[in-house]
Design a protein around this motif. Structure first.
Motif, PDB file in Angstrom:
ATOM      1  N   LEU A 292      93.655  45.626 126.515  1.00  0.00           N
ATOM      2  CA  LEU A 292      93.046  47.217 126.065  1.00  0.00           C
ATOM      3  C   LEU A 292      93.707  48.329 126.508  1.00  0.00           C
ATOM      4  O   LEU A 292      93.776  49.514 125.723  1.00  0.00           O
ATOM      5  N   THR A 293      94.250  48.303 127.822  1.00  0.00           N
ATOM      6  CA  THR A 293      94.864  49.623 128.201  1.00  0.00           C
ATOM      7  C   THR A 293      96.165  49.788 127.127  1.00  0.00           C
ATOM      8  O   THR A 293      96.458  51.149 126.855  1.00  0.00           O
TER       9      THR A 293
ATOM     10  N   ARG B 152      92.770  46.502 115.300  1.00  0.00           N
ATOM     11  CA  ARG B 152      93.314  47.937 115.630  1.00  0.00           C
ATOM     12  C   ARG B 152      94.745  47.596 116.075  1.00  0.00           C
ATOM     13  O   ARG B 152      95.649  48.373 115.890  1.00  0.00           O
TER      14      ARG B 152
ATOM     15  N   ASN C 143      94.742  51.229 123.497  1.00  0.00           N
ATOM     16  CA  ASN C 143      94.239  52.589 123.483  1.00  0.00           C
ATOM     17  C   ASN C 143      94.928  53.673 124.151  1.00  0.00           C
ATOM     18  O   ASN C 143      94.613  54.694 124.055  1.00  0.00           O
TER      19      ASN C 143
ATOM     20  N   LEU D  38      85.020  55.437 118.696  1.00  0.00           N
ATOM     21  CA  LEU D  38      86.273  55.675 118.907  1.00  0.00           C
ATOM     22  C   LEU D  38      86.353  57.163 118.574  1.00  0.00           C
ATOM     23  O   LEU D  38      85.503  57.879 118.215  1.00  0.00           O
TER      24      LEU D  38
ATOM     25  N   ASN E 254      85.737  48.069 121.376  1.00  0.00           N
ATOM     26  CA  ASN E 254      87.031  48.881 121.287  1.00  0.00           C
ATOM     27  C   ASN E 254      87.619  49.251 122.733  1.00  0.00           C
ATOM     28  O   ASN E 254      88.654  49.539 122.681  1.00  0.00           O
ATOM     29  N   HIS E 255      86.560  49.712 123.588  1.00  0.00           N
ATOM     30  CA  HIS E 255      87.243  49.872 124.827  1.00  0.00           C
ATOM     31  C   HIS E 255      86.712  48.863 126.119  1.00  0.00           C
ATOM     32  O   HIS E 255      86.706  49.331 127.192  1.00  0.00           O
TER      33      HIS E 255
ATOM     34  N   MET F 175      87.529  45.070 116.684  1.00  0.00           N
ATOM     35  CA  MET F 175      88.492  45.494 117.601  1.00  0.00           C
ATOM     36  C   MET F 175      89.996  45.117 117.591  1.00  0.00           C
ATOM     37  O   MET F 175      91.014  45.798 117.421  1.00  0.00           O
TER      38      MET F 175
ATOM     39  N   ASP G  23      93.173  56.194 119.963  1.00  0.00           N
ATOM     40  CA  ASP G  23      92.335  55.174 119.255  1.00  0.00           C
ATOM     41  C   ASP G  23      92.687  54.742 118.013  1.00  0.00           C
ATOM     42  O   ASP G  23      92.538  53.788 117.465  1.00  0.00           O
ATOM     43  N   THR G  24      93.060  55.745 116.986  1.00  0.00           N
ATOM     44  CA  THR G  24      93.661  55.641 115.742  1.00  0.00           C
ATOM     45  C   THR G  24      95.085  55.674 115.455  1.00  0.00           C
ATOM     46  O   THR G  24      95.811  56.410 116.113  1.00  0.00           O
TER      47      THR G  24
ATOM     48  N   ASN H 241      81.045  52.301 124.825  1.00  0.00           N
ATOM     49  CA  ASN H 241      82.393  51.729 124.581  1.00  0.00           C
ATOM     50  C   ASN H 241      82.790  51.257 123.342  1.00  0.00           C
ATOM     51  O   ASN H 241      84.051  51.178 123.036  1.00  0.00           O
TER      52      ASN H 241
ATOM     53  N   LYS I 202      98.219  49.334 114.695  1.00  0.00           N
ATOM     54  CA  LYS I 202      98.921  50.176 115.466  1.00  0.00           C
ATOM     55  C   LYS I 202     100.277  49.649 115.788  1.00  0.00           C
ATOM     56  O   LYS I 202     101.442  50.220 116.116  1.00  0.00           O
TER      57      LYS I 202
END
Length: 286
Positions: free
Chosen positions: A198-199, A137, A202, A232, A159-160, A134, A206-207, A229, A141
């Motif tokens: 995480l907020t 990412r 995401n 993605l 990831n979530h 995770m 997600d990508t 969760n 990003k």
């Protein structure tokens, strides 16, 4: 001691125990990996496998113990393989991945630059377990990683976020508990479903464009829960459930990265999709 603090101690211990990927027998470091051929900075990628693979350990893991099986598996197949330690906290020498995840992503960014400089490759592929699937990412990003990474493969990535099989639902009943966990082990707090980290991660999708994403999950996961969760959404995403490939696969959160050759076969497919072969229960013999 206040009664809630007596309860919080075992709660925090459970959070740590549930998140553990590997308990190392001895402190190991990326630059002194076993004589298996990985972390060889003289390795030059081949035409068949033109990108180095960077392995990103999970919470409480390290660059060696997390990859004692997968690193040689990939090295044997002709990849230049590297791994790093990240997320160290002062006074905690054996266990990594506990620091703020945005800072861990900065460590990953520096390490990928180091690997690309050593190998001469323009891009790398990343394979991570749990937090390590995770955290990259954030690098992709927010830290320019999308220009340097071709693919991200996550083994049981949260990831979530995670509720640790419902354990985190107890936190509101103990005033100050969440703040205490965040101040002492921010890397754990960042992984709880609904966290500010995480907020941000995401928000807006997600990508990022230009990166291929693969998520490999197991329905028996007891740490990155609920396991859905981990999935993605977005372009160039492939979500894989091990039990759809082999119903007999009983791997949980730790085994998926340590010993599961069905998962390893899917990692190899994700790294080289042009030459992918079907993953079945028989893949344990490949």
């Amino acid at each position: 001691m206040l009664p809630w603090k007596r309860v919080l101690r075992p709660l925090t211990a459970l959070l740590l125990t549930a998140a553990v990927a590997v308990v190392p027998a001895a402190a190991a470091h990326a630059d002194t990996a076993p004589s298996s051929g990985w972390n060889d900075y003289s390795c030059k990628p081949s035409a068949a496998h033109p990108r180095p693979v960077v392995l990103v350990h999970g919470t409480l893991g390290n660059s060696v113990d997390n990859w004692l099986s997968l690193a040689p598996y990939l090295k044997h197949r002709g990849y230049c393989v590297f791994s790093l330690d990240y997320g160290q906290l002062p006074g905690v020498p054996l266990f990594h991945g506990l620091g703020p995840i945005d800072k861990s992503a900065e460590q990953l960014a520096a390490y990928v630059d180091k690997v690309l400089a050593a190998t001469g490759a323009p891009e790398a592929d990343l394979v991570g377990h749990s937090q390590g699937g995770m955290m990259p990412r954030y690098y992709l990003k927010f830290l320019g990683g999308a220009a340097k990474v071709n693919a991200l493969v996550g083994l049981a990535p949260d990831n979530h976020g995670t509720d640790l099989s419902g354990l985190t639902n107890l936190l509101p009943y103990f005033p100050g508990a969440a703040d205490l966990i965040k101040s002492n082990t921010p890397g754990l707090a960042d992984q709880i479903a609904g966290s500010a980290f995480l907020t941000k991660l995401n928000a807006g999708g997600d990508t990022v464009p230009g990166v291929r994403y693969t998520v490999i999950a197991t329905k028996y996961d007891e740490v990155a829960t609920p396991w859905r969760n981990q999935y993605l959404s977005g372009p160039d995403v492939r979500n894989v459930l091990l039990q759809d490939l082999c119903p007999l696969d009983l791997s949980e959160h730790v085994a998926i990265a340590l010993v599961d050759r069905i998962a390893f076969h899917e990692v190899a497919n994700a790294l080289d999709p042009a030459h992918a072969t079907a993953t079945t229960c028989a893949s344990v013999f490949n």
